[in-house]
Design a protein around this motif. Structure first.
Motif, PDB file in Angstrom:
ATOM      1  N   MET A  61       0.807  -1.217   0.000  1.00  0.00           N
ATOM      2  CA  MET A  61       0.000   0.000   0.000  1.00  0.00           C
ATOM      3  C   MET A  61       0.847   1.276   0.000  1.00  0.00           C
ATOM      4  O   MET A  61       0.487   2.241  -0.684  1.00  0.00           O
ATOM      5  N   PRO A  62       1.958   1.334   0.746  1.00  0.00           N
ATOM      6  CA  PRO A  62       2.823   2.518   0.635  1.00  0.00           C
ATOM      7  C   PRO A  62       3.275   2.786  -0.795  1.00  0.00           C
ATOM      8  O   PRO A  62       3.307   3.945  -1.233  1.00  0.00           O
ATOM      9  N   LEU A  63       3.609   1.721  -1.543  1.00  0.00           N
ATOM     10  CA  LEU A  63       4.031   1.913  -2.938  1.00  0.00           C
ATOM     11  C   LEU A  63       2.877   2.440  -3.779  1.00  0.00           C
ATOM     12  O   LEU A  63       3.064   3.341  -4.607  1.00  0.00           O
ATOM     13  N   PHE A  64       1.683   1.915  -3.572  1.00  0.00           N
ATOM     14  CA  PHE A  64       0.508   2.397  -4.298  1.00  0.00           C
ATOM     15  C   PHE A  64       0.266   3.877  -4.026  1.00  0.00           C
ATOM     16  O   PHE A  64       0.000   4.660  -4.946  1.00  0.00           O
ATOM     17  N   MET A  65       0.363   4.271  -2.763  1.00  0.00           N
ATOM     18  CA  MET A  65       0.153   5.676  -2.410  1.00  0.00           C
ATOM     19  C   MET A  65       1.246   6.563  -3.006  1.00  0.00           C
ATOM     20  O   MET A  65       0.988   7.682  -3.459  1.00  0.00           O
ATOM     21  N   ALA A  66       2.485   6.067  -3.009  1.00  0.00           N
ATOM     22  CA  ALA A  66       3.593   6.848  -3.574  1.00  0.00           C
ATOM     23  C   ALA A  66       3.412   7.048  -5.077  1.00  0.00           C
ATOM     24  O   ALA A  66       3.660   8.136  -5.610  1.00  0.00           O
ATOM     25  N   ILE A  67       2.976   5.994  -5.780  1.00  0.00           N
ATOM     26  CA  ILE A  67       2.725   6.120  -7.217  1.00  0.00           C
ATOM     27  C   ILE A  67       1.606   7.128  -7.466  1.00  0.00           C
ATOM     28  O   ILE A  67       1.683   7.950  -8.396  1.00  0.00           O
ATOM     29  N   SER A  68       0.563   7.089  -6.634  1.00  0.00           N
ATOM     30  CA  SER A  68      -0.540   8.042  -6.775  1.00  0.00           C
ATOM     31  C   SER A  68      -0.043   9.474  -6.585  1.00  0.00           C
ATOM     32  O   SER A  68      -0.427  10.385  -7.333  1.00  0.00           O
ATOM     33  N   GLY A  69       0.818   9.678  -5.588  1.00  0.00           N
ATOM     34  CA  GLY A  69       1.377  11.006  -5.361  1.00  0.00           C
ATOM     35  C   GLY A  69       2.272  11.456  -6.495  1.00  0.00           C
ATOM     36  O   GLY A  69       2.253  12.630  -6.890  1.00  0.00           O
ATOM     37  N   PHE A  70       3.049  10.530  -7.057  1.00  0.00           N
ATOM     38  CA  PHE A  70       3.931  10.849  -8.180  1.00  0.00           C
ATOM     39  C   PHE A  70       3.108  11.289  -9.391  1.00  0.00           C
ATOM     40  O   PHE A  70       3.412  12.303 -10.038  1.00  0.00           O
ATOM     41  N   LEU A  71       2.058  10.528  -9.699  1.00  0.00           N
ATOM     42  CA  LEU A  71       1.222  10.867 -10.851  1.00  0.00           C
ATOM     43  C   LEU A  71       0.443  12.158 -10.609  1.00  0.00           C
ATOM     44  O   LEU A  71       0.216  12.933 -11.548  1.00  0.00           O
ATOM     45  N   TYR A  72       0.046  12.381  -9.373  1.00  0.00           N
ATOM     46  CA  TYR A  72      -0.646  13.634  -9.047  1.00  0.00           C
ATOM     47  C   TYR A  72       0.271  14.830  -9.296  1.00  0.00           C
ATOM     48  O   TYR A  72      -0.130  15.828  -9.905  1.00  0.00           O
ATOM     49  N   ALA A  73       1.518  14.727  -8.848  1.00  0.00           N
ATOM     50  CA  ALA A  73       2.473  15.819  -9.039  1.00  0.00           C
ATOM     51  C   ALA A  73       2.855  15.979 -10.508  1.00  0.00           C
ATOM     52  O   ALA A  73       3.222  17.071 -10.950  1.00  0.00           O
ATOM     53  N   LEU A  74       2.762  14.892 -11.265  1.00  0.00           N
ATOM     54  CA  LEU A  74       3.131  14.920 -12.680  1.00  0.00           C
ATOM     55  C   LEU A  74       2.059  15.593 -13.538  1.00  0.00           C
ATOM     56  O   LEU A  74       2.351  16.124 -14.612  1.00  0.00           O
ATOM     57  N   SER A  75       0.816  15.563 -13.059  1.00  0.00           N
ATOM     58  CA  SER A  75      -0.296  16.104 -13.842  1.00  0.00           C
ATOM     59  C   SER A  75      -0.449  17.608 -13.643  1.00  0.00           C
ATOM     60  O   SER A  75       0.114  18.189 -12.707  1.00  0.00           O
ATOM     61  N   ARG A  76      -1.207  18.219 -14.516  1.00  0.00           N
ATOM     62  CA  ARG A  76      -1.438  19.663 -14.444  1.00  0.00           C
ATOM     63  C   ARG A  76      -2.304  19.992 -13.234  1.00  0.00           C
ATOM     64  O   ARG A  76      -3.332  19.350 -13.014  1.00  0.00           O
ATOM     65  N   PRO A  77      -1.926  20.978 -12.413  1.00  0.00           N
ATOM     66  CA  PRO A  77      -2.738  21.349 -11.246  1.00  0.00           C
ATOM     67  C   PRO A  77      -4.153  21.769 -11.657  1.00  0.00           C
ATOM     68  O   PRO A  77      -4.333  22.500 -12.629  1.00  0.00           O
ATOM     69  N   MET A  81       5.114  12.499  -4.354  1.00  0.00           N
ATOM     70  CA  MET A  81       5.182  13.826  -4.957  1.00  0.00           C
ATOM     71  C   MET A  81       6.619  14.326  -4.980  1.00  0.00           C
ATOM     72  O   MET A  81       7.066  14.948  -5.956  1.00  0.00           O
ATOM     73  N   GLY A  82       7.361  14.039  -3.920  1.00  0.00           N
ATOM     74  CA  GLY A  82       8.757  14.449  -3.857  1.00  0.00           C
ATOM     75  C   GLY A  82       9.612  13.767  -4.913  1.00  0.00           C
ATOM     76  O   GLY A  82      10.526  14.380  -5.470  1.00  0.00           O
ATOM     77  N   LEU A  83       9.311  12.495  -5.201  1.00  0.00           N
ATOM     78  CA  LEU A  83      10.066  11.790  -6.238  1.00  0.00           C
ATOM     79  C   LEU A  83       9.916  12.490  -7.588  1.00  0.00           C
ATOM     80  O   LEU A  83      10.864  12.560  -8.368  1.00  0.00           O
TER      81      LEU A  83
END
Length: 257
Positions: A1-17, A138-140
């Protein structure tokens, strides 16, 4: 689950606000509508099973409908708690971003929330426990474009170091009984970093298109994990014995696979 949440944060930061209202509506359609619909199917399936006198590991309870709204882990679709939790994390992070909260402050806030007891209502305790991994992802993204990572020797060293740290700390927890929120989070951070560095290396390999296909099919693969883990649970409980000393190692190994 930590990896799933990290991927979600990465994709969130990658997308347009997106504006808060637009983001909340978009995530409600993508997360909460599936949560509601799948929960309805689970409720119907359990109701039918009880009518047909099947034995259920988690039978329906009087408070299930209230739990469905307020605290999914106690409801009839307990395995969908992460969807409910992720929706709240998306909204909360966007609110803090609109307040111009720097990423470092956001990470420290998430880290602090993971260490204090929060109420179970609306999955706030799970938001606190998993939000730190979302912000870490998001930091990644923030450090993804740094030239530092482009040096092959450094990246291989970081790949090996993160794997070694993950395995060493996982061994301490599984075989030596080490416990603690900080230790669990450090283990998760090492695991996330290993997956991140490994993905960077794989993306440049000749067979990278095959891994891309697997990534694109990950949703379907995830849906099959319930069958896999159900079989693992049967072996764990009926063959090995749930209290056997090596059972956690077996379960951990299968989860990694």
């Amino acid at each position: 689950m930590p990896l799933f949440m990290a991927i979600s944060g990465f994709l969130y930061a990658l997308s347009r606000p997106l504006p808060l209202g637009v983001l909340a509506r978009k995530k409600f359609l993508r997360l909460m509508i599936p949560y509601i619909s799948i929960s309805g199917l689970v409720l119907f399936a359990k109701w039918m099973a009880e009518k047909l006198h099947f034995s259920l590991q988690y039978p329906l309870k009087p408070g299930d409908l209230l739990a469905f709204l307020l605290y999914p882990p106690s409801g009839f679709a307990c395995f969908l708690w992460f969807i409910y939790t992720l929706f709240l994390i998306f909204v909360l992070v966007r609110v803090l971003e609109k307040a111009r909260t720097p990423w470092v402050v956001l990470f420290l806030m998430a880290l602090g929330l993971s260490m204090i007891p929060l109420p179970q209502v609306f999955c706030l305790n799970l938001v606190g426990a998993n939000g730190v991994y979302f912000v870490f992802g998001m930091g990644l993204k923030r450090f993804f474009a740094m030239e530092f990572w482009d040096e092959s020797e450094k990246e291989w060293a970081l790949l090996g170091g993160s794997l070694a740290g993950f395995l060493a700390l996982a061994w301490l927890m599984l075989c030596r009984g080490a416990r603690g929120t900080i230790l669990q989070e450090i283990v998760a951070f090492f695991g996330i970093l290993f997956c991140w560095f490994l993905a960077r290396r794989i993306s440049g390999w000749r067979g990278g298109t095959a891994w891309t296909w697997i990534g694109a099919s990950s949703s379907a693969i995830y849906l099959l994990h319930t069958i896999c883990m159900g079989g693992v649970r049967y072996v764990w409980e009926h063959w090995l014995g749930a209290n056997a000393g090596y059972s956690p190692i077996f379960y951990f190994g299968v989860a990694v696979l």
